[in-house]
Write a protein that holds these residues in place. Structure first.
Motif, mmCIF file in Angstrom:
data_model
loop_
_atom_site.group_PDB
_atom_site.id
_atom_site.type_symbol
_atom_site.label_atom_id
_atom_site.label_comp_id
_atom_site.label_asym_id
_atom_site.label_seq_id
_atom_site.Cartn_x
_atom_site.Cartn_y
_atom_site.Cartn_z
ATOM 1 N N ALA A 1 0.815 -1.215 0.000
ATOM 2 C CA ALA A 1 0.000 0.000 0.000
ATOM 3 C C ALA A 1 0.844 1.258 0.000
ATOM 4 C CB ALA A 1 -0.935 -0.008 1.206
ATOM 5 N N ASN A 2 2.096 1.178 0.517
ATOM 6 C CA ASN A 2 2.960 2.344 0.597
ATOM 7 C C ASN A 2 3.819 2.546 -0.651
ATOM 8 O OD1 ASN A 2 2.035 3.092 3.068
ATOM 9 N ND2 ASN A 2 3.801 2.398 4.231
ATOM 10 N N LEU A 3 3.644 1.714 -1.650
ATOM 11 C CA LEU A 3 4.415 1.866 -2.872
ATOM 12 C C LEU A 3 4.002 3.121 -3.622
ATOM 13 C CD1 LEU A 3 4.310 -1.777 -4.292
ATOM 14 C CD2 LEU A 3 6.319 -0.629 -3.360
ATOM 15 N N SER A 4 4.942 3.684 -4.362
ATOM 16 C CA SER A 4 4.595 4.784 -5.256
ATOM 17 C C SER A 4 3.720 4.238 -6.364
ATOM 18 C CB SER A 4 5.861 5.404 -5.844
ATOM 19 O OG SER A 4 6.498 4.477 -6.713
ATOM 20 N N LEU A 5 3.006 5.130 -7.042
ATOM 21 C CA LEU A 5 2.108 4.697 -8.117
ATOM 22 C C LEU A 5 2.876 3.948 -9.205
ATOM 23 C CD1 LEU A 5 -0.673 4.680 -9.453
ATOM 24 C CD2 LEU A 5 -0.118 6.918 -10.459
ATOM 25 N N GLY A 6 4.035 4.477 -9.576
ATOM 26 C CA GLY A 6 4.823 3.845 -10.633
ATOM 27 C C GLY A 6 5.261 2.437 -10.262
ATOM 28 N N LYS A 7 5.758 2.265 -9.028
ATOM 29 C CA LYS A 7 6.201 0.941 -8.578
ATOM 30 C C LYS A 7 5.015 -0.008 -8.445
ATOM 31 C CE LYS A 7 10.461 2.154 -6.136
ATOM 32 N NZ LYS A 7 11.145 2.181 -4.815
ATOM 33 N N ASN A 8 3.902 0.507 -7.964
ATOM 34 C CA ASN A 8 2.719 -0.345 -7.798
ATOM 35 C C ASN A 8 2.266 -0.888 -9.147
ATOM 36 O OD1 ASN A 8 0.439 -1.592 -6.703
ATOM 37 N ND2 ASN A 8 0.041 0.117 -5.326
ATOM 38 N N ILE A 9 2.241 -0.032 -10.153
ATOM 39 C CA ILE A 9 1.843 -0.451 -11.498
ATOM 40 C C ILE A 9 2.831 -1.477 -12.053
ATOM 41 C CG2 ILE A 9 1.631 0.328 -13.897
ATOM 42 C CD1 ILE A 9 0.461 2.948 -12.802
ATOM 43 N N LEU A 10 4.135 -1.182 -11.929
ATOM 44 C CA LEU A 10 5.175 -2.056 -12.467
ATOM 45 C C LEU A 10 5.160 -3.421 -11.774
ATOM 46 C CD1 LEU A 10 7.643 -2.571 -14.250
ATOM 47 C CD2 LEU A 10 9.058 -1.520 -12.466
ATOM 48 N N PHE A 11 5.088 -3.428 -10.445
ATOM 49 C CA PHE A 11 5.130 -4.683 -9.699
ATOM 50 C C PHE A 11 3.860 -5.504 -9.922
ATOM 51 C CE2 PHE A 11 8.052 -2.621 -6.261
ATOM 52 C CZ PHE A 11 9.055 -2.510 -7.209
ATOM 53 N N SER A 12 2.712 -4.819 -10.039
ATOM 54 C CA SER A 12 1.456 -5.529 -10.289
ATOM 55 C C SER A 12 1.474 -6.189 -11.666
ATOM 56 C CB SER A 12 0.268 -4.569 -10.200
ATOM 57 O OG SER A 12 0.131 -4.034 -8.888
#
Length: 314
Positions: free
Chosen positions: A33-44
């Motif tokens: 939940a604390n990931l940046s938007l860019g990292k969240n998108i990339l990791f997902s």
């Protein structure tokens, strides 16, 4: 700053409000939940591709079993064997490239969307919900599931049509082009209602259970090991996938091309009635084993990859 200190000093302090506890809220589900938007998108997206690729042959067999009205296949293994003998091992991966292209935005919306709604509802705020909130977790997952159907519907119909293709051997790229040309943009959204009816209940059940299991496995920093993430997401996937199988069967019948001489399925409720009338209620559970075997490791691998990346690259 002086005013802030005066206001804060006037507020009642509880044990859980101390700076030490606030810095390390126990059982807080906060890593992803604390990931940046860019990292969240990339990791997902990375997790989604890894999971979908690993289980694709199972998904291929599941589609064949759900569309098998004549009893051609007796089991998952029998389906694998007959397809491999008739068309070669590569046939088990028919439609994979198109599926991978679709799975990246689809899983990004589902996983990152779930995190977004969890943040919005403050589900992971330990001071508000020290033991989580299963209702809001389910709502967050359901909303993420509803948002993803804009991608899931054309992706699913493309995947199913390509998996069921039995014509002259052609490249998957050409097959995809032919499909889009034949169906058009509107046709690619055939079965949107059935996709919604499957994905929203699935997401509500899945993310509610995953939240419960994850809270029991996180460390003091709110992070979860790769093995823990795999176990929690796989366990939640088993329950969510098996319970939503009838909804998946209905969606598959509405989106798959029917054999010549067979009337196409139209409408969600008419499809349910027709399946029961022609094949019995048990037909709604066709492919429950393969679906459960597919979805549980798919999400298990996807969440494991995402959680691991979140832990390595916070």
């Amino acid at each position: 700053c002086t005013l802030t200190r005066l206001v804060m000093s006037s507020l009642p302090m509880h044990k859980s409000d101390t700076p030490k506890d606030a810095a390390n809220p126990p059982q807080s589900v906060k890593a992803a939940a604390n990931l940046s938007l860019g990292k969240n998108i990339l990791f997902s997206a990375t997790g989604g591709v890894a999971g979908a690729t690993a289980v694709y042959p199972l998904d291929m067999a599941k589609t064949q079993l759900q569309m098998d009205k004549a009893g051609k296949y007796t089991s998952l293994f029998d389906c694998f064997t007959k397809i491999s003998k008739a068309e070669g091992i590569g046939a088990l991966y028919r439609g994979l490239p198109a599926n991978v292209i679709g799975i990246m935005p689809e899983k990004t919306i589902k996983l990152a969307g779930n995190d977004f709604f969890r943040n919005y509802f403050q589900v992971d705020n330990h001071e508000i919900y020290p033991n989580g909130n299963i209702g809001l977790e389910g709502l967050s997952g359901g909303l993420a599931g509803a948002c993803q159907i804009v991608i899931t519907t054309p992706m699913e119909i493309t995947k199913i049509r390509m998996q069921m293709y039995s014509g002259e051997p052609i490249s998957q790229v050409q097959l995809l082009k032919n499909l889009v040309a034949e169906m058009g943009v509107a046709g690619m959204y055939q079965g949107t209602v059935s996709t919604f009816m499957r994905d929203v209940p699935f997401s509500i059940v899945y993310f509610s259970l995953y939240g419960i299991l994850r809270r029991k496995l996180v460390d003091e920093e709110g992070k979860i090991s790769s093995v823990g993430a795999l176990g929690a997401s796989t366990g939640a996937g088993i329950v969510a996938a098996s319970s939503s199988t009838p909804l998946d069967v209905i969606k598959t019948r509405l989106q798959a091309a029917v054999p010549a001489g067979v009337a196409p399925y139209k409408g969600w409720i008419p499809t349910v009635n027709r399946i029961i009338a022609e094949e019995g209620a048990g037909a709604l559970w066709k492919g429950v084993g393969p679906r459960t075997i597919i979805i549980s490791p798919l999400f298990g691998i996807a969440l494991m990859v995402k959680e691991t990346l979140a832990r390595w690259f916070p």
